[in-house]
Design an enzyme around this catalytic site. Sequence first.
Site, PDB file in Angstrom:
ATOM      1  N   HIS A   1     -42.963  -6.650  14.201  1.00  0.00           N
ATOM      2  CA  HIS A   1     -44.036  -5.676  14.867  1.00  0.00           C
ATOM      3  C   HIS A   1     -43.625  -5.511  15.974  1.00  0.00           C
ATOM      4  CE1 HIS A   1     -47.043  -3.167  13.913  1.00  0.00           C
ATOM      5  NE2 HIS A   1     -47.186  -3.274  15.533  1.00  0.00           N
TER       6      HIS A   1
ATOM      7  N   GLU B   1       0.939  -0.883  -0.008  1.00  0.00           N
ATOM      8  CA  GLU B   1      -0.039   0.236   0.023  1.00  0.00           C
ATOM      9  C   GLU B   1       0.821   1.374   0.091  1.00  0.00           C
ATOM     10  OE1 GLU B   1      -3.978   0.832  -0.061  1.00  0.00           O
ATOM     11  OE2 GLU B   1      -2.589   3.001  -0.532  1.00  0.00           O
TER      12      GLU B   1
ATOM     13  N   GLY C   1      -7.902   0.245  -6.832  1.00  0.00           N
ATOM     14  CA  GLY C   1      -8.915   0.825  -7.143  1.00  0.00           C
ATOM     15  C   GLY C   1      -8.932   1.863  -8.241  1.00  0.00           C
TER      16      GLY C   1
ATOM     17  N   ASP D   1     -12.388  -1.681  -8.655  1.00  0.00           N
ATOM     18  CA  ASP D   1     -12.936  -0.492  -8.915  1.00  0.00           C
ATOM     19  C   ASP D   1     -12.112  -0.903 -10.258  1.00  0.00           C
ATOM     20  OD1 ASP D   1     -14.314   0.219  -6.943  1.00  0.00           O
ATOM     21  OD2 ASP D   1     -13.232   2.349  -6.141  1.00  0.00           O
TER      22      ASP D   1
ATOM     23  N   GLY E   1     -22.791  16.966 -10.882  1.00  0.00           N
ATOM     24  CA  GLY E   1     -22.781  15.136 -11.522  1.00  0.00           C
ATOM     25  C   GLY E   1     -23.483  14.948 -10.280  1.00  0.00           C
ATOM     26  N   ALA E   2     -25.030  14.475 -10.915  1.00  0.00           N
ATOM     27  CA  ALA E   2     -26.295  14.110  -9.850  1.00  0.00           C
ATOM     28  C   ALA E   2     -25.965  12.554  -9.536  1.00  0.00           C
ATOM     29  CB  ALA E   2     -27.632  14.625 -10.439  1.00  0.00           C
TER      30      ALA E   2
HETATM   31  P1  FAD Z   1      -9.529   1.963  -3.098  1.00  0.00           P
HETATM   32  O1  FAD Z   1     -10.239   1.838  -2.165  1.00  0.00           O
HETATM   33  O2  FAD Z   1      -9.716   2.982  -4.003  1.00  0.00           O
HETATM   34  O3  FAD Z   1      -7.859   1.042  -2.422  1.00  0.00           O
HETATM   35  C1  FAD Z   1      -6.884   0.853  -3.558  1.00  0.00           C
HETATM   36  C2  FAD Z   1      -5.852   1.387  -2.760  1.00  0.00           C
HETATM   37  O4  FAD Z   1      -4.450   0.818  -3.295  1.00  0.00           O
HETATM   38  C3  FAD Z   1      -5.327   2.869  -2.736  1.00  0.00           C
HETATM   39  O5  FAD Z   1      -5.530   3.061  -1.309  1.00  0.00           O
HETATM   40  C4  FAD Z   1      -4.276   2.943  -3.129  1.00  0.00           C
HETATM   41  O6  FAD Z   1      -3.634   4.377  -2.584  1.00  0.00           O
HETATM   42  C5  FAD Z   1      -3.281   2.160  -3.599  1.00  0.00           C
HETATM   43  N1  FAD Z   1      -2.173   1.555  -4.983  1.00  0.00           N
HETATM   44  C6  FAD Z   1      -3.161   2.564  -5.591  1.00  0.00           C
HETATM   45  N2  FAD Z   1      -1.803   2.391  -6.746  1.00  0.00           N
HETATM   46  C7  FAD Z   1      -1.552   1.535  -5.953  1.00  0.00           C
HETATM   47  C8  FAD Z   1       0.753   1.218  -6.094  1.00  0.00           C
HETATM   48  N3  FAD Z   1       0.833   1.143  -7.266  1.00  0.00           N
HETATM   49  N4  FAD Z   1       0.862   0.480  -4.880  1.00  0.00           N
HETATM   50  C9  FAD Z   1       0.516   0.330  -4.082  1.00  0.00           C
HETATM   51  N5  FAD Z   1      -0.485   0.758  -3.563  1.00  0.00           N
HETATM   52  C10 FAD Z   1      -1.494   1.570  -4.643  1.00  0.00           C
HETATM   53  N6  FAD Z   1     -18.620   2.578  -1.991  1.00  0.00           N
HETATM   54  C11 FAD Z   1     -19.359   1.500  -0.924  1.00  0.00           C
HETATM   55  O7  FAD Z   1     -19.737   0.733  -1.481  1.00  0.00           O
HETATM   56  N7  FAD Z   1     -20.306   2.294  -0.287  1.00  0.00           N
HETATM   57  C12 FAD Z   1     -20.126   3.423   0.267  1.00  0.00           C
HETATM   58  O8  FAD Z   1     -21.472   4.110   0.845  1.00  0.00           O
HETATM   59  C13 FAD Z   1     -19.348   4.047  -0.431  1.00  0.00           C
HETATM   60  N8  FAD Z   1     -19.216   5.718  -0.355  1.00  0.00           N
HETATM   61  C14 FAD Z   1     -17.915   6.222  -1.169  1.00  0.00           C
HETATM   62  C15 FAD Z   1     -17.468   7.665  -1.572  1.00  0.00           C
HETATM   63  C16 FAD Z   1     -16.891   8.526  -1.771  1.00  0.00           C
HETATM   64  C17 FAD Z   1     -16.711  10.015  -1.870  1.00  0.00           C
HETATM   65  C18 FAD Z   1     -16.021   7.751  -2.914  1.00  0.00           C
HETATM   66  C19 FAD Z   1     -15.471   7.759  -3.430  1.00  0.00           C
HETATM   67  C20 FAD Z   1     -16.451   6.102  -2.494  1.00  0.00           C
HETATM   68  C21 FAD Z   1     -17.545   5.931  -2.189  1.00  0.00           C
HETATM   69  N9  FAD Z   1     -17.536   4.400  -2.081  1.00  0.00           N
HETATM   70  C22 FAD Z   1     -18.319   3.658  -1.436  1.00  0.00           C
HETATM   71  C23 FAD Z   1     -16.261   3.597  -3.205  1.00  0.00           C
HETATM   72  C24 FAD Z   1     -15.472   2.757  -2.677  1.00  0.00           C
HETATM   73  O9  FAD Z   1     -14.652   3.322  -2.105  1.00  0.00           O
HETATM   74  C25 FAD Z   1     -14.987   1.515  -3.886  1.00  0.00           C
HETATM   75  O10 FAD Z   1     -15.742   1.537  -4.459  1.00  0.00           O
HETATM   76  C26 FAD Z   1     -13.889   1.502  -2.796  1.00  0.00           C
HETATM   77  O11 FAD Z   1     -12.940   1.787  -2.216  1.00  0.00           O
HETATM   78  C27 FAD Z   1     -12.956   0.027  -4.064  1.00  0.00           C
HETATM   79  O12 FAD Z   1     -12.455  -0.809  -3.243  1.00  0.00           O
HETATM   80  P2  FAD Z   1     -11.011  -1.257  -4.153  1.00  0.00           P
HETATM   81  O13 FAD Z   1      -9.698  -1.859  -3.274  1.00  0.00           O
HETATM   82  O14 FAD Z   1     -11.068  -1.214  -5.678  1.00  0.00           O
HETATM   83  O15 FAD Z   1      -9.998   0.003  -4.404  1.00  0.00           O
HETATM   84  P1  NAI Z   2     -21.345   8.410 -10.588  1.00  0.00           P
HETATM   85  O1  NAI Z   2     -21.428   7.661 -11.426  1.00  0.00           O
HETATM   86  O2  NAI Z   2     -22.617   8.048  -9.926  1.00  0.00           O
HETATM   87  O3  NAI Z   2     -22.111   9.913 -11.236  1.00  0.00           O
HETATM   88  C1  NAI Z   2     -21.797  10.525 -11.948  1.00  0.00           C
HETATM   89  C2  NAI Z   2     -22.301  11.319 -12.585  1.00  0.00           C
HETATM   90  O4  NAI Z   2     -22.363  12.823 -13.352  1.00  0.00           O
HETATM   91  C3  NAI Z   2     -23.810  11.015 -13.460  1.00  0.00           C
HETATM   92  O5  NAI Z   2     -24.763  11.588 -12.716  1.00  0.00           O
HETATM   93  C4  NAI Z   2     -23.265  11.783 -14.944  1.00  0.00           C
HETATM   94  O6  NAI Z   2     -24.754  11.347 -15.801  1.00  0.00           O
HETATM   95  C5  NAI Z   2     -22.608  12.916 -13.785  1.00  0.00           C
HETATM   96  N1  NAI Z   2     -21.981  13.229 -15.326  1.00  0.00           N
HETATM   97  C6  NAI Z   2     -20.768  12.236 -15.951  1.00  0.00           C
HETATM   98  N2  NAI Z   2     -20.200  13.842 -16.957  1.00  0.00           N
HETATM   99  C7  NAI Z   2     -21.058  14.264 -16.798  1.00  0.00           C
HETATM  100  C8  NAI Z   2     -20.182  16.038 -16.782  1.00  0.00           C
HETATM  101  N3  NAI Z   2     -19.403  16.440 -17.203  1.00  0.00           N
HETATM  102  N4  NAI Z   2     -21.258  17.554 -16.470  1.00  0.00           N
HETATM  103  C9  NAI Z   2     -21.938  17.418 -15.270  1.00  0.00           C
HETATM  104  N5  NAI Z   2     -22.489  15.752 -15.143  1.00  0.00           N
HETATM  105  C10 NAI Z   2     -21.856  14.721 -15.651  1.00  0.00           C
HETATM  106  O7  NAI Z   2     -19.505   9.077  -9.763  1.00  0.00           O
HETATM  107  P2  NAI Z   2     -19.975   9.273  -9.034  1.00  0.00           P
HETATM  108  O8  NAI Z   2     -20.820  10.491  -8.348  1.00  0.00           O
HETATM  109  O9  NAI Z   2     -18.613  10.745  -8.936  1.00  0.00           O
HETATM  110  O10 NAI Z   2     -19.470   8.310  -7.519  1.00  0.00           O
HETATM  111  C11 NAI Z   2     -18.591   7.626  -8.313  1.00  0.00           C
HETATM  112  C12 NAI Z   2     -18.741   6.331  -7.771  1.00  0.00           C
HETATM  113  O11 NAI Z   2     -18.088   6.420  -6.413  1.00  0.00           O
HETATM  114  C13 NAI Z   2     -19.444   5.031  -8.100  1.00  0.00           C
HETATM  115  O12 NAI Z   2     -19.582   4.917  -9.187  1.00  0.00           O
HETATM  116  C14 NAI Z   2     -20.535   4.619  -7.229  1.00  0.00           C
HETATM  117  O13 NAI Z   2     -20.134   3.747  -7.314  1.00  0.00           O
HETATM  118  C15 NAI Z   2     -19.243   5.080  -5.342  1.00  0.00           C
HETATM  119  N6  NAI Z   2     -19.777   5.666  -4.348  1.00  0.00           N
HETATM  120  C16 NAI Z   2     -20.986   4.701  -4.118  1.00  0.00           C
HETATM  121  C17 NAI Z   2     -21.389   5.451  -3.297  1.00  0.00           C
HETATM  122  C18 NAI Z   2     -22.206   4.679  -2.431  1.00  0.00           C
HETATM  123  O14 NAI Z   2     -21.796   2.991  -2.125  1.00  0.00           O
HETATM  124  N7  NAI Z   2     -23.305   5.103  -1.259  1.00  0.00           N
HETATM  125  C19 NAI Z   2     -21.631   6.715  -2.535  1.00  0.00           C
HETATM  126  C20 NAI Z   2     -20.156   6.866  -3.194  1.00  0.00           C
HETATM  127  C21 NAI Z   2     -19.823   7.020  -4.052  1.00  0.00           C
END
Ligand code: FAD
Ligand code: NAI
Length: 466
Positions: free
Chosen positions: A445, A33, A145, A313, A181-182
């Site tokens: 319930h 990491e 990721g 991811d 982005g909604a």
């Molecule tokens: P990551 O969590 O991105 O982890 C990848 C790790 O690899 C990172 O720590 C990075 O530093 C490390 N890395 C990358 N390249 C290298 C390298 N070459 N060498 C060493 N280390 C490296 N998902 C949900 O299910 N529920 C949620 O509520 C949710 N909320 C979110 C809110 C936000 C604001 C965001 C941005 C994302 C959210 N997600 C949510 C999405 C979720 O965070 C990701 O789907 C998840 O973290 C993916 O896991 P991952 O292990 O694939 O990658």
């Molecule tokens: P998203 O894919 O959910 O939404 C992006 C939005 O931006 C879409 O509605 C799209 O049509 C719009 N968009 C794209 N290009 C645009 C442009 N040029 N101008 C205006 N709108 C535009 O992506 P988001 O919100 O960035 O989240 C990324 C990922 O993180 C998601 O795929 C989600 O799976 C994960 N995530 C999950 C959460 C959860 O599970 N609760 C919370 C936060 C993130």
Amino acid sequence: MKNYDVLVIGGGPGGYNAAIRAGQLGLKVGCIEGRETLGGTCLNVGCMPSKALLHASEYFEAAVGKEFATLGIEVKPKLNLEQMMKQKTESVDALTKGIEFLFRKNKVDWIKGWGRLAGEGKVDITAADGTNETFSAKDIVIATGSEPTPLPGVPFDGNRILDSTGALSISEVPKRLVVIGAGVIGLELGSVWRRLGSEVTVVEYLDRICPGMDTETAKTFQRSLSKQGIKFKLATKVTEARSDGDSVQLRLEPAAGGEKQTLEADYVLVAIGRRPYTEGLGLETVGLQTDNRGMLSNTKHRSPVDGIWVIGDVTSGPMLAHKAEDEAVACIELIAGKSGEVNYNAIPSVIYTRPEVATVGKTEEQLQSEEREYKVGKFPFSANSRAKINHEGEGFVKVLADARSETILGVHMIGPNVGDMIAEYAVAIEFAATAEDIALTSHPHPTRSEALRQAAMDVDGWAMQA
Ligand code: FAD
Ligand code: NAI
């Protein structure tokens, strides 16, 4: 050169779960990491800090607004944003330390530094102090990721034009926040700042919010957020943003072309999706290539190159922490010579706003495009006694079942606590349950879960409470 059975690159939900499972199965495993802490995007700057702020801001709004007063609780709340951020950071620290504990418990070596593939079975690691070391392994799991997708003309500046990481740590409540982005991030973090007092405008390129979500659910969701005060500019694109350090001028135009507009904001959150992260990973040294979206392909978690696996991811499928975790377990089971399988149709997805939105399986639109005959069972929370007594009667549960067998195909809910309750229907889909199976299962319930049962009953028209 130190040799491992498995080297995992990335310590997020994909990587750390893969490493822990490998340790549990007795494999010699190292997890590389680059960040200073384990847990990846999810624990450090994603799922967990966003949920900390959603939780705190929800209480704040309940105290400021009519909700506490309705319940007969009179308070004079005052926002202490510094403390709100501090408790978020402390919780995140505790969670990332928890992964360190799990690594020790399961004999996983935490290899600190950035990993780079260095030919077959080898990974070079560059530590924070610049030193290099090479490790080898029979199997390498890429779990690197994703990162925020930038928007041309609207460059992140870490000050006023922010990605999700920036929007989780703004040091003041923005007077005007524009979210581009909604999608999930925009609506969750937009909700946080609106509850704390920001005027939030969401600009979305498409003519709807949350593309991919069941349309009826998305419409109800948008109505609810609008009622709460979030403004939407749909079918609109942002062509440029310029910050003078204190505010941002945005240029907008209709997505289909037309008259340009300007919009001023104090802060801008760009949340238009995330893209796989493979920078500096040395893919070329093993002959791996990304597709035109920067994604690594996989067949049952195997990359096209022998001995290299991809999960989370960085590869196809929903970008969700639990999807990464599911793939991690299946991938390691396969590496260990066991069977591993992910049912992509049973992966739930939740938006943690208020009301929450939770879905699993197919949407009506997907079933229609597959020309599949289906029945709909629906139940409103306004007819659920627990939701009603709690003044939380907004939303519904919708169950989609095969027209003949009544096997559950998809479930879409909006309402109180639905994020926790969707797991029941994920299990139902996993077990190929029918609507009748749920309808005939006792539910306690008074709980909001009774709405899940009533919606299943409604598939055959015998819901009893509405
Ligand atoms: P990551 O969590 O991105 O982890 C990848 C790790 O690899 C990172 O720590 C990075 O530093 C490390 N890395 C990358 N390249 C290298 C390298 N070459 N060498 C060493 N280390 C490296 N998902 C949900 O299910 N529920 C949620 O509520 C949710 N909320 C979110 C809110 C936000 C604001 C965001 C941005 C994302 C959210 N997600 C949510 C999405 C979720 O965070 C990701 O789907 C998840 O973290 C993916 O896991 P991952 O292990 O694939 O990658
Ligand atoms: P998203 O894919 O959910 O939404 C992006 C939005 O931006 C879409 O509605 C799209 O049509 C719009 N968009 C794209 N290009 C645009 C442009 N040029 N101008 C205006 N709108 C535009 O992506 P988001 O919100 O960035 O989240 C990324 C990922 O993180 C998601 O795929 C989600 O799976 C994960 N995530 C999950 C959460 C959860 O599970 N609760 C919370 C936060 C993130």
